[in-house]
Scaffold this motif. Structure first.
Motif, PDB file in Angstrom:
ATOM      1  N   ASN A 251       0.860  -1.189   0.000  1.00  0.00           N
ATOM      2  CA  ASN A 251       0.000   0.000   0.000  1.00  0.00           C
ATOM      3  C   ASN A 251       0.899   1.244   0.000  1.00  0.00           C
ATOM      4  N   CYS A 252       1.049   1.830  -1.166  1.00  0.00           N
ATOM      5  CA  CYS A 252       1.927   2.983  -1.317  1.00  0.00           C
ATOM      6  C   CYS A 252       1.181   4.308  -1.128  1.00  0.00           C
ATOM      7  N   ALA A 317      -2.241   2.150   5.392  1.00  0.00           N
ATOM      8  CA  ALA A 317      -1.354   3.035   4.638  1.00  0.00           C
ATOM      9  C   ALA A 317       0.104   2.770   5.004  1.00  0.00           C
ATOM     10  N   GLY A 318       0.950   2.696   3.967  1.00  0.00           N
ATOM     11  CA  GLY A 318       2.387   2.528   4.182  1.00  0.00           C
ATOM     12  C   GLY A 318       2.808   1.151   4.653  1.00  0.00           C
ATOM     13  N   ALA A 382      11.829   0.664  -3.405  1.00  0.00           N
ATOM     14  CA  ALA A 382      11.749  -0.289  -4.514  1.00  0.00           C
ATOM     15  C   ALA A 382      10.350  -0.406  -5.092  1.00  0.00           C
ATOM     16  N   GLN A 383       9.315  -0.315  -4.231  1.00  0.00           N
ATOM     17  CA  GLN A 383       7.966  -0.620  -4.687  1.00  0.00           C
ATOM     18  C   GLN A 383       7.105   0.618  -4.977  1.00  0.00           C
ATOM     19  N   CYS A 384       7.356   1.730  -4.284  1.00  0.00           N
ATOM     20  CA  CYS A 384       6.393   2.832  -4.321  1.00  0.00           C
ATOM     21  C   CYS A 384       6.850   4.058  -5.108  1.00  0.00           C
ATOM     22  N   PHE A 390      -1.358   1.003  -5.025  1.00  0.00           N
ATOM     23  CA  PHE A 390      -1.259  -0.364  -4.494  1.00  0.00           C
ATOM     24  C   PHE A 390      -0.487  -1.210  -5.500  1.00  0.00           C
ATOM     25  N   VAL A 391       0.596  -1.835  -5.063  1.00  0.00           N
ATOM     26  CA  VAL A 391       1.480  -2.596  -5.953  1.00  0.00           C
ATOM     27  C   VAL A 391       1.508  -4.049  -5.507  1.00  0.00           C
TER      28      VAL A 391
END
Length: 422
Positions: A251-252, A317-318, A382-384, A390-391
């Motif tokens: 959850n970005c 979140a986060g 790396a992801q956000c 959402f990734v």
């Protein structure tokens, strides 16, 4: 047949000519109940010990010094039989070297190394299923051109209920001390019950008897056999293989996210010879196991199963969230009985005993749970960075719990044994 005679031991060539015959003297062990004993087909005293380990160490001349302390543990470990056979090969090689040295020295008699060599031909057991006291019979070489004979002494007359052969030997048990009367016929491998001669055997003889591997027999099942049947033993058992990750999402965004995570997982089973035969290879014996399992226990069996499900994942979140699955497994064991139209490895009938299988319960989710935790700085980077709110990511990403091997898989590989019928 019970007799009052002292134990006598005979050694015969394949053609039946007498090579040696010597009475053995009574030992101190005869004054008490033997626990784990050894005796040679060439004559000499019976030696008895408190543990099976001590008996095997003595029988192999120290080549197998760390055998299990008890016979039950030894019989459950197929590597033990391999070690006994390798020790026999070592003894044979040493005897050959000794004979070659004697020949070069112009001495036709066996050398000291050869004379001291001993090969375990069989272990005889007091009770069925390889229990109770044991008698390990040794000879100067593995079974081949020679035929070895042993008349049982007072301690082991009318006492044998099961037995196991080693070093290419097959053994025949006789009712009387002079190798006459009723007999079992030659058998090779693991025989957990002697049959009609239970507590009635008074002499035994050995000859060459090649034994196939479990893999060779099971590959023949339904193809090279006249019949092949699986007979389950006991009840089916159920377990869980351990929680492992099947889906993950990051959850970005700055608000909680709810996502439906669709995941698919394929689970393969295990069998007791899985190091030699894959459960996905399509062999007939695997299909027979499936059919018999359903008929016996009322549940469908699968060696492999693909399961798909949608799990709703709520991620603050986060944070990172992931879905765990604990796969439901089922296990069963039993014996394969194979009948050939002609003799194979010297016999028409062969058994694969203690075969076991573990597989996923078909189309059952098992236990599915989801978890969340705060993302690390590295994960956020790396992801956000520059991505959606959402990734999703592949299972097994950083922070995931490692999959756990199915319960029972390790023990399943170590159980199956081979024995012959008529």
């Amino acid at each position: 047949m019970r007799t009052g005679h002292l134990k006598s031991v005979g050694v015969f060539a394949a053609a039946g000519s007498l090579l040696a015959f010597a009475p053995a003297t009574a030992t101190a062990a005869t004054a008490r109940t033997p626990q784990h004993c050894t005796v040679s087909v060439e004559g000499g005293d019976m030696r008895c010990f408190d543990t099976y380990r001590q008996a095997i160490a003595a029988a192999t001349g120290g080549l197998v010094a760390d055998a299990p302390l008890d016979v039950e543990t030894a019989m459950a470990d197929p590597s033990f039989a391999d070690r006994i056979d390798r020790a026999g090969e070592t003894v044979g090689a040493r005897a050959g070297e000794a004979r070659a040295g004697d020949a070069q020295a112009g001495d036709a008699r066996p050398g000291a190394a050869a004379a001291a060599a001993a090969v375990v031909l069989s272990t005889e057991y007091e009770h069925g299923n390889f229990g109770g006291a044991s008698l390990s019979v040794t000879g100067p070489s593995a079974c081949g051109s020679a035929r070895w004979q042993l008349a049982l002494g007072a301690d082991w007359n009318d006492r044998i209920s099961s037995y196991k052969t080693f070093n290419n030997c097959q053994v025949r048990h006789w009712e009387h001390t002079d190798f006459s009367g009723a007999n079992t016929g030659y058998q090779v491998g693991d025989q957990d019950w002697i049959g009609d001669l239970n507590d009635r055997a008074s002499s035994i003889d050995f000859t060459y008897g090649e034994s196939p591997t479990t893999a060779q027999l099971l590959k023949d099942c339904g193809k090279a056999t006249e019949s092949c049947d699986f007979r389950p033993t006991g009840n089916a058992s159920y377990s869980y293989g351990g929680a492992h990750e099947v889906a993950r999402g990051y959850n970005c965004s700055s608000v909680a996210q709810t996502r439906k995570m669709t995941w698919t997982e394929q689970t393969s089973g295990e069998n007791s010879v899985s190091t030699e035969i894959s459960v996905t290879a399509g062999f007939d014996f695997l299909e027979k196991f499936e059919v018999t399992f359903k008929a016996s226990y009322g549940h469908k069996w699968a060696w492999a199963d693909t399961f798909a499900e949608e799990t709703t994942l709520q991620v603050p979140a986060g944070q990172v969230g992931w879905v765990d699955r604990n796969t439901h497994l089922q296990s069963a064991s039993g014996t394969y009985e194979l009948h050939y139209k002609s003799k194979h490895w010297g016999h028409y009938v062969w058994y694969v005993k203690n075969f076991s299988g573990t597989g996923p319960v078909p189309q059952e989710a098992g236990v599915v749970t989801w978890n969340t935790r705060k993302m690390t700085a590295a994960e956020k980077n790396a992801q956000c960075k520059g991505r959606a709110a959402f990734v999703t990511a592949e299972p097994g990403a950083e922070g995931a719990a490692a999959p756990t091997a199915p319960a029972g898989a390790a023990s399943a590989r170590s159980a199956a044994t081979v024995s012959s019928g008529r």
